[in-house]
Design a protein around this motif. Structure first.
Motif, PDB file in Angstrom:
ATOM      1  N   HIS A 174       0.816  -1.218   0.000  1.00  0.00           N
ATOM      2  CA  HIS A 174       0.000   0.000   0.000  1.00  0.00           C
ATOM      3  C   HIS A 174       0.846   1.263   0.000  1.00  0.00           C
ATOM      4  O   HIS A 174       0.617   2.130  -0.857  1.00  0.00           O
ATOM      5  N   HIS A 199      -6.712  -3.608   3.979  1.00  0.00           N
ATOM      6  CA  HIS A 199      -7.912  -3.461   3.137  1.00  0.00           C
ATOM      7  C   HIS A 199      -7.761  -4.295   1.863  1.00  0.00           C
ATOM      8  O   HIS A 199      -8.723  -4.530   1.142  1.00  0.00           O
ATOM      9  N   HIS A 200      -6.536  -4.779   1.615  1.00  0.00           N
ATOM     10  CA  HIS A 200      -6.343  -5.701   0.487  1.00  0.00           C
ATOM     11  C   HIS A 200      -6.691  -7.128   0.901  1.00  0.00           C
ATOM     12  O   HIS A 200      -6.656  -8.042   0.076  1.00  0.00           O
TER      13      HIS A 200
HETATM   14 CU    CU Z   1      -4.091  -0.441  -0.547  1.00  0.00          CU
END
Ligand code: CU
Ligand code: HEM
Length: 618
Positions: free
Chosen positions: A255, A304-305
């Motif tokens: 991220h 969030h992945h």
């Molecule tokens: Cu991300």
């Protein structure tokens, strides 16, 4: 000892080649290294683009016969790896390399030889990964290489992945260290932090993100290498290993990585929009602190992945909230860019169009990103074309549009001639239309359930028409890229000659000739304002109207190579040291000890030569 003898014996005497291929092999000039990075990244863009065209040709119709399943897996994996590690990252580094010293008033970066080393490691790392296509098969486990699949996939592809990204990571780290030290230590007198151009601020944030993110990926890649080649079980659930460990490590890197990809483009847009709106950037401090805030908050959202990986409602909720928060600093930037254009006297140049295109497309990508933050939504969207649409809107519509804006803006400074505006605008509109035709419909088929990473699909799923439209769009992008190449070639041949300040710019790079001499500035500038060049050019009438008072840039010395300004001498040792990397890579993938030894020897010879050679020619 041997290296010192070699350097002193004249056999390896260092001819000061100022032109010809050898001058490019031995250069340690940040401008030349910037050009090398840029040209190499563009070649990889073409390769990654051709892979994308094959993917689109395969998916243009149901039951496509262009690529078989294995080759399809290799193509999308290599497309993703290429575009991220060999195109967007190095293209950002290319512009940083060329313009950081010029925009802070310095003569070069802090460590010129390390800079050269980072370029050659990048080049050899890219060639190493691509050679896998001809040596048994390229990486085929997806760009984020999820374990346990990546540890068990047959062939050498994912071993090339684990070692190739390791080598590319070394290049990124070397560049990051260089830029951090350069920006913190080599600013011209008076260039305080809050007078630094936003591009410099974003380069600083990106370099710190690289410094902390690349080692996380390096750990994961080492563990994958051990699992694949040396009987390790880090990700083997059968004996207590944990496949989720890979996901956590990859996205703790991954991220922040997306901000490493987008922040340079955000910096470029913050330079281009004020220049062609003829207004200072709206909310300079807010944009700077929003960028720094993103740099910090980007570390708190990685899971969030993994909403579909079963981390549980507490973790999912926490990461959903942090992900929504990060939309705030991004939103601040967007409002400030719009505020900059508001009421400005706009010049619709190609650079400006790409910058506005960036803002518009990034908003769409950002909004679909926010929808992923809602866990129930993401459960529907994850691993579908809705996700593929999202990251292309932020990475292509965002990063690539921003980078092209930077190329059209700074091209005259680098090459001394402007790119054609007519072809430039044709390029932009082909990209704008082709891009939205390719990636817009992906939102639709994604919500209709078309999964990503499938090499074909049956008829009558309701996806046929949109997939054909997407493929047509991809070819429109390809035509746009050809138009850019024609424009670049024509510009080199007979483009309009560029003066030092073709756009009536605001920052220090426009005070130097186009292109700048080897030493950049004959006198180190004294900075007294933000947008210092603008303030030097324009005094204000009592009514506040700008009045031009300063004629602009200095002229190039007739003989720029004997100027008496100390500059470090060219060297081939950084390139030599970098050459050891692929040998180490092949030796490890195929477990050939002699190759590893040769690689280590070349690397050490290069490093010792580099360390022992006198900084200036004797
Ligand atoms: Cu991300
Ligand atoms: C030139 C136009 C481009 C086209 C037509 C294109 C098309 C595609 C398609 C169709 C896929 C999905 C493959 C699948 O899941 O089966 C894909 C995946 C991907 N693309 Fe692109 N793309 C383009 C440019 C870019 C750019 C500029 C970037 C990044 C900067 C990028 C990054 C990626 C990544 C990371 C993946 C995921 C690969 C994976 O699943 O492992 N693409 N692209």
């Amino acid at each position: 000892m041997a290296t010192a003898a070699l350097t002193r014996r004249g056999m390896f005497a260092r001819p000061r080649a100022t032109t010809g291929w050898w001058s490019w092999v031995t250069t340690i000039d940040h401008k030349k290294i910037g050009i090398l990075y840029g040209v190499t990244a563009f070649v990889f863009f073409l390769i990654g683009g051709v892979e994308a065209l094959f993917i689109r040709l395969q998916l243009a119709r149901p039951d496509g016969q262009v690529l078989d399943a294995e080759l399809y897996n290799q193509f999308f994996t290599m497309h993703g790896i290429t575009m991220i590690f060999m195109v967007v990252m190095p293209m950002g580094v290319a512009l940083m390399n060329y313009f950081i010293p010029l925009m802070i008033g310095a003569r070069d970066v802090a460590f010129p030889r390390l800079n050269a080393f980072s370029y050659w490691v990048f080049l050899f790392g890219g060639i190493f990964v691509y050679s896998s296509f001809f040596l048994g098969g390229a990486p085929d486990g997806g760009w984020f290489g999820y374990a346990p699949l990546s540890r068990t996939l047959p062939g050498h592809g994912m071993s090339y992945y684990s070692l190739g990204l390791q080598i590319l990571g070394i290049a990124s780290l070397a560049g990051a260290v260089n830029f951090i030290v350069t920006i913190l230590n080599m600013r011209a007198p008076g260039m305080t932090f809050m007078r630094m151009p936003v591009f410099i601020w974003m380069s600083l944030v990106v370099s710190f993100l690289l410094l902390f993110a690349m080692p996380v990926l390096a750990v994961a890649l080492f563990q994958l290498m051990f699992d694949r080649l040396f009987g390790g079980n880090f990700f083997n659930p059968a004996v207590g290993g944990d496949p989720l460990l890979w996901q956590h490590l990859f996205w703790v890197f991954g991220h922040p990585e997306v901000y490493i990809l987008i922040l340079p483009a955000m910096g470029i847009v913050s330079e281009v929009l004020p220049t062609f709106s003829r207004k200072p950037l709206f909310g300079y401090a807010a944009i700077v602190f929003a960028g720094v805030a993103i740099g910090f908050m980007g570390w708190g959202v990685w899971a969030h992945h993994m909403f579909a990986a079963g981390l549980g409602p507490v973790a999912n909720t926490a990461f959903a909230l942090t992900t929504m928060f990060i939309a705030v600093p991004t939103g601040i930037k967007i409002f400030n860019w719009v505020g900059t254009m508001w009421g400005g006297s706009i010049r619709l140049t190609t650079a400006f169009l790409f910058a506005v295109g960036f803002v518009a497309m990034f908003i769409i990508g950002g909004l679909s990103g926010v929808t992923h933050a809602f866990v129930p939504h993401d459960a529907q969207q994850t691993d579908t074309y809705y996700i593929v649409a999202h990251f292309h809107y932020v990475l292509f519509g965002g990063a690539i549009f921003g980078l092209f804006g930077g190329l059209y803006y700074w091209w005259p400074k680098v090459f001394g001639r402007l790119l054609g505006e007519r072809l430039g605008k044709l390029h932009f509109w082909l990209y704008f239309i082709g891009f939205n035709l390719t990636f817009g419909p992906m939102h639709i088929v994604g919500l209709q359930g078309q999964p990503r990473r499938i090499y074909t699909y049956p008829e009558n799923m309701g996806w046929d028409l949109w997939n054909l439209v997407m493929t047509v769009g991809a070819f429109v992008i390809a035509v746009g890229t050809l138009v850019f190449i024609v424009n670049a070639v024509l510009s080199r041949k007979r483009g309009e000659e560029a003066v030092a300040d073709p756009w009536d710019g605001r920052t220090l790079e426009w005070t130097t000739p186009s292109p700048p001499p080897e030493y950049n500035f004959s006198d180190v500038p004294l900075v007294t304002h933000r947008d210092d060049f603008w303030h030097k050019k324009y005094a204000r009438t009592p009514e506040g109207e700008p009045v031009r008072v300063f004629a602009g840039a200095e002229h190039a010395d007739d003989d720029e190579h004997h100027h008496g300004i100390h500059l470090p001498s060219p060297s081939y040792f950084p390139a030599l040291a970098a050459l050891g990397m692929p040998f180490l890579g092949y030796g490890t993938v195929y477990k050939i000890l002699p190759a590893m030894i040769v690689g280590a020897a070349i690397l050490l010879l290069g490093l010792f030569g580099w360390g022992l050679e006198p900084s200036v020619e004797e």
